[in-house]
Write an enzyme that holds these catalytic residues in place. Structure first.
Site, short mmCIF file in Angstrom:
data_model
loop_
_atom_site.label_atom_id
_atom_site.label_comp_id
_atom_site.label_asym_id
_atom_site.label_seq_id
_atom_site.Cartn_x
_atom_site.Cartn_y
_atom_site.Cartn_z
N ARG A 13 0.82 -1.21 0.00
CA ARG A 13 0.00 0.00 0.00
C ARG A 13 0.86 1.27 0.00
O ARG A 13 0.68 2.16 -0.83
CB ARG A 13 -0.92 0.02 1.23
CG ARG A 13 -1.98 -1.06 1.28
CD ARG A 13 -2.91 -1.06 0.10
NE ARG A 13 -3.65 0.19 -0.05
CZ ARG A 13 -4.22 0.59 -1.19
NH1 ARG A 13 -4.09 -0.13 -2.29
NH2 ARG A 13 -4.90 1.72 -1.25
N ARG A 79 15.23 -11.21 -1.57
CA ARG A 79 14.82 -11.26 -0.16
C ARG A 79 15.76 -10.49 0.76
O ARG A 79 15.33 -9.87 1.72
CB ARG A 79 14.70 -12.71 0.30
CG ARG A 79 13.51 -13.44 -0.31
CD ARG A 79 13.34 -14.84 0.28
NE ARG A 79 12.22 -15.53 -0.33
CZ ARG A 79 10.94 -15.41 0.05
NH1 ARG A 79 10.65 -14.61 1.07
NH2 ARG A 79 9.98 -16.07 -0.56
N SER A 121 9.41 3.74 6.19
CA SER A 121 8.03 4.25 6.20
C SER A 121 7.22 3.54 7.28
O SER A 121 6.14 3.00 7.02
CB SER A 121 7.38 4.06 4.82
OG SER A 121 7.21 2.69 4.54
N SER A 154 4.72 6.66 12.10
CA SER A 154 3.47 6.08 11.58
C SER A 154 2.55 7.19 11.10
O SER A 154 2.75 8.37 11.40
CB SER A 154 2.76 5.28 12.67
OG SER A 154 2.25 6.16 13.67
N CYS A 155 1.51 6.81 10.38
CA CYS A 155 0.52 7.78 9.92
C CYS A 155 -0.15 8.46 11.10
O CYS A 155 -0.44 9.67 11.06
CB CYS A 155 -0.52 7.10 9.03
SG CYS A 155 -1.29 5.64 9.79
N THR A 156 -0.37 7.72 12.18
CA THR A 156 -1.06 8.28 13.35
C THR A 156 -0.18 9.27 14.09
O THR A 156 -0.65 10.33 14.54
CB THR A 156 -1.53 7.15 14.28
OG1 THR A 156 -2.40 6.27 13.56
CG2 THR A 156 -2.28 7.70 15.49
N THR A 214 -1.42 0.80 20.32
CA THR A 214 -0.63 1.61 19.38
C THR A 214 0.43 2.36 20.15
O THR A 214 0.18 2.82 21.27
CB THR A 214 -1.50 2.61 18.59
OG1 THR A 214 -0.66 3.41 17.77
CG2 THR A 214 -2.31 3.52 19.50
#
EC number: 1.2.1.12
Length: 343
Positions: A13, A79, A121, A154-156, A214
């Site tokens: 994603r 890998r 990321s 993180s996005c949060t 989280t």
């Protein structure tokens, strides 16, 4: 500014959306993708996206890569990151988006393979050795002589940190509890199944509201050290495909009002945090923020006040698209500082 040549490790994603976010930027050239999935499948997933729609570019496949608007991007399936051909491909920076190599030892394999720098990321598992940088919050701390590997958190955390910064800078944030109501992600199953670490996390994603842990709130202290020990939080995973929302309940050191908090957020959104922090006073819902590039959008109509030191604020974020745009912004800010340091 010379074009920044970027490789992507992990074309899930975030990997795909980072490419979407940067593909038309004249300062970026994508030079390689590493994923165990064949190139024809990668091209299909890039071209057609159930959440963000069809890519408005011509996408084709070759045996050893994909072609976007005539630009060929080699694809490999390796890998061990240390064996990747980043040097041969000329990759300056690598976006590490597999979720597997989030500590210094793992991410440094990209450096061994020829990359100059690595952007993880995801939150790093090695915060003492890998600096966390968030655009608009502490990205100016990037040190070209030391920071070969950085984390974009993180996005949060990207959503919460700008909000916490404005509160703390203007009113003093003494303590706070965060809840993120978070859209489904690829780690969740479509139907009930076993989950070794988190039994509730193994329940069907489309059927349930799932409480989860989280580290996003505590991670704010990595970019705003003055808030260490003052924030913690939890998550609810909900059956929506994209867009999440942070709910922060907090106490202030200085007596204030919700109206003053809104004014401070609006001022920051138009000034020092423009493009990072958004502001809305309209009657919006989650889908209204799909495709929004901000890290965080303060919702003035959703917060509440108990007294002059106790408040709740709400901020939305497109946990996929907003975050992916910050990865691109972070890379560009880093290379700009790197080039200035070299003069």
């Amino acid at each position: 500014m010379a074009k920044l040549k970027v490789g992507i490790n992990g074309f899930g994603r975030i990997g795909r959306l980072v490419l979407r976010a940067g593909i038309n930027n004249p300062n970026i050239e994508f030079v390689g993708i590493n994923d165990l999935v064949p190139p024809d499948n990668l091209a299909y997933l890039l071209k057609y996206d159930s959440t963000h729609g069809r890519l408005r570019s011509q996408v084709e496949t070759k045996d050893d890569g994909i072609v976007i608007d005539g630009h060929f991007i080699p694809c490999v399936s390796v890998r061990n990151p240390a064996e990747l051909p980043w040097g041969k491909l000329g990759a300056d920076y690598v976006v590490e988006s597999t979720g597997l190599f989030t500590d210094s030892e793992g991410a440094s394999k990209h450096l061994q393979a020829g990359a100059r720098r690595v952007i993880i990321s995801a939150p790093t598992k090695d915060p003492d050795r890998v600096r966390t940088l968030l655009v608009g919050v502490n990205h100016d701390l990037f040190d070209p002589s030391k920071d070969l590997i950085v984390s974009n958190a993180s996005c949060t955390t990207n959503c919460l940190a700008p909000i916490a910064k404005v509160i703390n800078d203007n009113f003093g944030l003494t303590e706070g509890l965060m809840t993120t109501v978070h859209a489904m992600t690829a780690t969740q199953p479509t139907v009930d199944g076993p989950s070794k670490k988190d039994w509730r996390g193994g329940r069907g994603a489309a059927q349930n509201i799932i409480p989860s842990s989280t580290g996003a709130a505590k991670a704010v202290a990595l970019v705003l050290p003055e808030l260490k020990g003052k924030l913690t939080g939890m998550a609810f995973r909900v059956p929506t495909p994209d867009v999440s929302v942070v709910d922060l309940t907090f106490k202030t050191a200085k007596a204030t009002s919700y109206k003053e908090i809104c004014a401070a957020m609006k001022q920051a959104s138009e000034g020092s945090l423009a493009g990072i922090l958004g502001y809305t006073d309209e009657e919006v819902v989650s889908t209204d923020f799909q495709g929004d590039t901000h890290s965080s959008i303060f919702d003035a109509g959703a917060g509440i006040e108990l007294n002059s030191n106790f408040f709740k604020v709400v901020a939305w974020y497109d946990n996929e698209w907003g975050y992916s745009n910050r990865v691109v912004d972070l890379m560009l800010s880093m290379v700009q500082k790197e080039q200035l340091a070299a003069v």
